[in-house]
Design a protein around this motif. Structure first.
Motif, mmCIF file in Angstrom:
data_model
loop_
_atom_site.group_PDB
_atom_site.id
_atom_site.type_symbol
_atom_site.label_atom_id
_atom_site.label_comp_id
_atom_site.label_asym_id
_atom_site.label_seq_id
_atom_site.Cartn_x
_atom_site.Cartn_y
_atom_site.Cartn_z
ATOM 1 N N ASP A 145 0.830 -1.207 0.000
ATOM 2 C CA ASP A 145 0.000 0.000 0.000
ATOM 3 C C ASP A 145 0.860 1.251 0.000
ATOM 4 O O ASP A 145 0.509 2.259 -0.641
ATOM 5 N N ARG A 146 1.985 1.198 0.702
ATOM 6 C CA ARG A 146 2.892 2.354 0.738
ATOM 7 C C ARG A 146 3.438 2.633 -0.668
ATOM 8 O O ARG A 146 3.548 3.794 -1.089
ATOM 9 N N ILE A 147 3.776 1.593 -1.410
ATOM 10 C CA ILE A 147 4.255 1.777 -2.781
ATOM 11 C C ILE A 147 3.166 2.388 -3.651
ATOM 12 O O ILE A 147 3.412 3.310 -4.446
ATOM 13 N N ARG A 148 1.939 1.889 -3.507
ATOM 14 C CA ARG A 148 0.819 2.443 -4.280
ATOM 15 C C ARG A 148 0.618 3.928 -3.963
ATOM 16 O O ARG A 148 0.388 4.744 -4.861
ATOM 17 N N GLU A 149 0.715 4.276 -2.682
ATOM 18 C CA GLU A 149 0.475 5.665 -2.272
ATOM 19 C C GLU A 149 1.536 6.618 -2.807
ATOM 20 O O GLU A 149 1.239 7.776 -3.115
ATOM 21 N N THR A 150 2.770 6.144 -2.898
ATOM 22 C CA THR A 150 3.871 7.034 -3.275
ATOM 23 C C THR A 150 4.181 7.029 -4.771
ATOM 24 O O THR A 150 4.639 8.037 -5.312
ATOM 25 N N LEU A 151 3.953 5.904 -5.439
ATOM 26 C CA LEU A 151 4.294 5.812 -6.863
ATOM 27 C C LEU A 151 3.081 5.567 -7.764
ATOM 28 O O LEU A 151 3.174 5.745 -8.980
ATOM 29 N N GLY A 152 1.969 5.171 -7.161
ATOM 30 C CA GLY A 152 0.813 4.774 -7.953
ATOM 31 C C GLY A 152 0.180 5.881 -8.767
ATOM 32 O O GLY A 152 -0.483 5.622 -9.778
ATOM 33 N N ASP A 153 0.353 7.144 -8.353
ATOM 34 C CA ASP A 153 -0.227 8.248 -9.118
ATOM 35 C C ASP A 153 0.417 8.399 -10.494
ATOM 36 O O ASP A 153 -0.212 8.847 -11.446
ATOM 37 N N TRP A 154 1.699 8.027 -10.591
ATOM 38 C CA TRP A 154 2.437 8.224 -11.839
ATOM 39 C C TRP A 154 2.726 6.913 -12.569
ATOM 40 O O TRP A 154 2.822 6.904 -13.797
ATOM 41 N N CYS A 155 2.871 5.852 -11.823
ATOM 42 C CA CYS A 155 3.334 4.587 -12.410
ATOM 43 C C CYS A 155 2.224 3.530 -12.400
ATOM 44 O O CYS A 155 1.409 3.485 -11.477
ATOM 45 N N GLY A 156 2.235 2.688 -13.407
ATOM 46 C CA GLY A 156 1.384 1.516 -13.374
ATOM 47 C C GLY A 156 1.957 0.496 -12.410
ATOM 48 O O GLY A 156 3.173 0.337 -12.326
ATOM 49 N N VAL A 157 1.094 -0.147 -11.652
ATOM 50 C CA VAL A 157 1.529 -1.148 -10.675
ATOM 51 C C VAL A 157 1.205 -2.527 -11.231
ATOM 52 O O VAL A 157 0.047 -2.836 -11.515
ATOM 53 N N VAL A 158 2.239 -3.348 -11.410
ATOM 54 C CA VAL A 158 2.093 -4.677 -12.011
ATOM 55 C C VAL A 158 2.382 -5.713 -10.939
ATOM 56 O O VAL A 158 3.490 -5.773 -10.409
ATOM 57 N N GLU A 159 1.392 -6.517 -10.602
ATOM 58 C CA GLU A 159 1.539 -7.508 -9.540
ATOM 59 C C GLU A 159 2.189 -8.777 -10.080
ATOM 60 O O GLU A 159 1.698 -9.381 -11.027
ATOM 61 N N MET A 160 3.289 -9.167 -9.456
ATOM 62 C CA MET A 160 4.009 -10.383 -9.818
ATOM 63 C C MET A 160 3.770 -11.424 -8.722
ATOM 64 O O MET A 160 4.685 -11.819 -7.999
ATOM 65 N N GLY A 161 2.510 -11.828 -8.578
ATOM 66 C CA GLY A 161 2.148 -12.753 -7.517
ATOM 67 C C GLY A 161 2.509 -14.186 -7.852
ATOM 68 O O GLY A 161 2.814 -14.531 -9.003
ATOM 69 N N ARG A 162 2.479 -15.028 -6.828
ATOM 70 C CA ARG A 162 2.739 -16.455 -7.026
ATOM 71 C C ARG A 162 1.703 -17.044 -7.970
ATOM 72 O O ARG A 162 0.530 -16.656 -7.951
ATOM 73 N N VAL A 163 2.133 -17.963 -8.773
ATOM 74 C CA VAL A 163 1.241 -18.587 -9.748
ATOM 75 C C VAL A 163 0.424 -19.679 -9.066
ATOM 76 O O VAL A 163 0.980 -20.535 -8.366
ATOM 77 N N ASP A 164 -0.885 -19.625 -9.245
ATOM 78 C CA ASP A 164 -1.763 -20.643 -8.702
ATOM 79 C C ASP A 164 -1.411 -22.011 -9.287
ATOM 80 O O ASP A 164 -1.033 -22.127 -10.457
ATOM 81 N N GLU A 165 -1.523 -23.056 -8.477
ATOM 82 C CA GLU A 165 -1.136 -24.396 -8.926
ATOM 83 C C GLU A 165 -1.949 -24.847 -10.135
ATOM 84 O O GLU A 165 -1.417 -25.473 -11.057
ATOM 85 N N GLY A 166 -3.233 -24.519 -10.136
ATOM 86 C CA GLY A 166 -4.062 -24.884 -11.285
ATOM 87 C C GLY A 166 -3.614 -24.187 -12.559
ATOM 88 O O GLY A 166 -3.573 -24.790 -13.645
ATOM 89 N N ASP A 167 -3.257 -22.900 -12.453
ATOM 90 C CA ASP A 167 -2.760 -22.163 -13.611
ATOM 91 C C ASP A 167 -1.418 -22.716 -14.069
ATOM 92 O O ASP A 167 -1.122 -22.748 -15.272
ATOM 93 N N ALA A 168 -0.583 -23.132 -13.103
ATOM 94 C CA ALA A 168 0.718 -23.708 -13.466
ATOM 95 C C ALA A 168 0.531 -24.992 -14.273
ATOM 96 O O ALA A 168 1.226 -25.223 -15.273
#
Length: 380
Positions: A145-168
């Motif tokens: 949330d801190r990253i979103r608050e400080t950089l989110g106004d200018w930058c796109g936020v791309v989530e690199m979350g863990r891949v779900d086992e079914g998707d894998a």
């Protein structure tokens, strides 16, 4: 390949940077190396011609370069290339040791008049994003949330979350189909389970299996058991077993075997280090939660951070050889130091790993009088 939910954020990012008006900056948040590499390749393909790479691609580290210097690079047009791509790692340095008002003011000033011929990509790989965001650790969520608050106004936020086992599993089957190979459902599920949904390892093993079955057009459960599971039993967990027994000679011999068997030779050093860090983190949690059998281990370790089922008992036994948390946190600090050294382009990566293994396998020294173990570092 059909759209997979775990890949959706990166897919949107790829589409956006290929559009006529991409954002001047993006934050790649998460430690899923497979998705980070996928995003990086998309950026290079879009903006970095092979013959101009030395002139338009910058890989910076905030541990070595100030944000002010990084922004100056982005602001200054290149005489040799029409477009600049700047990857900025170690973003966590902006959120530690003070308010960093001057740094964020400089970032704000840059993006108010960003260079249209430059793209800044902040890499926040110190955060771990689970496949299910609802299960995100509270402290990690605060940092996110801190990253979103400080950089989110200018930058796109791309989530690199863990891949779900079914998707894998779906990715394995669909990727193999693109190579005119039928990857059987049971075989794909066994592969993903064995490697704990670790996409970097899964992708590597799929390539090896495609070569192994070349001409057959099919990958079966037997192929996976023969080429993947047995190999893993003889490699990483044998190495950590020797380390936990403080058998330095055996550990060093096993390391050499791993390096000699790797496709990349010494260039595979980062991958081996990543797996060592992951395994020691698993052992730290096993020790702290007092896990004594494999039935309890699946409650202690979350999805995407579990070891292969065949290794559960071995890893519990190895973890219990460490008497205190201090011994395991020492190992994590040694691995972190080796990681920093490897990323600094040492003349001999093999030597860095050999020294690390010898240090890890050394007999622990007694804690000094009055020593109180502090909070351990989980960010490797």
């Amino acid at each position: 390949m059909a759209a997979l939910r775990s890949f959706a954020s990166v897919d949107r990012f790829q589409a956006e940077i290929a559009s006529p008006n991409p954002k001047p900056g993006y934050v790649l948040v998460g430690d899923e190396l497979f998705l980070l590499e996928r995003a990086r390749k998309a950026v290079l393909a879009q903006f970095v011609p092979g013959d101009l790479r030395d002139f338009c691609l910058h890989d910076l580290d905030l541990a070595e370069t100030s944000i002010f210097d990084a922004l100056d690079i982005a602001r200054t047009p290149s005489l040799m290339a029409p477009f600049q791509v700047i990857f900025i790692r170690n973003l966590k340095n902006l959120y530690t040791r003070g308010a960093k008002k001057d740094e964020f003011a400089a970032i704000d000033a840059y993006f108010r008049a960003a260079n249209p011929q430059a793209l800044i990509l902040f890499v926040a790989d110190h955060l771990r994003i689970p496949a299910d965001l609802r299960r995100m650790d509270y402290q990690e969520k605060e940092r996110f949330d801190r990253i979103r608050e400080t950089l989110g106004d200018w930058c796109g936020v791309v989530e690199m979350g863990r891949v779900d086992e079914g998707d894998a599993v779906r990715w394995v089957i669909e990727y193999a189909a693109q190579q005119q190979t039928n990857f059987e459902q049971d075989a794909a599920r066994e592969l993903v389970d064995a490697l704990g949904a670790d996409m970097m390892l899964i992708a590597s093993e799929v390539e090896k299996l495609l070569l192994y079955t070349l001409g057959k057009g099919r990958i079966t459960l037997g192929d996976v058991e023969t080429q993947v599971l047995a190999a893993k039993q003889r490699s990483l967990y044998e190495l950590t077993d020797a380390i936990s027994r403080h058998d330095r000679a055996a550990a060093l011999a096993l390391l050499h075997g791993l390096l000699n068997a790797s496709d990349g030779g010494e260039d595979s050093a980062i991958g081996h280090l990543y797996m060592l860090a992951r395994t020691f983190r698993q052992m730290l949690i096993i020790l702290e939660k007092n896990v004594r059998d494999s039935r309890a281990i699946w409650q202690a370790l979350w999805q995407g951070f579990r070891m292969p089922p065949f290794a559960a008992d071995d890893l519990i036994r190895q973890a219990r050889r460490y008497k205190t948390r201090r011994e395991l946190t020492r190992a994590l600090r040694l691995i972190a130091r080796a990681d920093l050294e490897l990323r600094s382009s040492p003349p001999d990566k093999r030597l860095v790993l050999e020294r690390l293994i010898l240090d890890l396998a050394a007999e622990p020294k007694p804690a000094p009088a009055g020593f109180v173990s502090g909070q351990y570092a989980m960010e490797i």
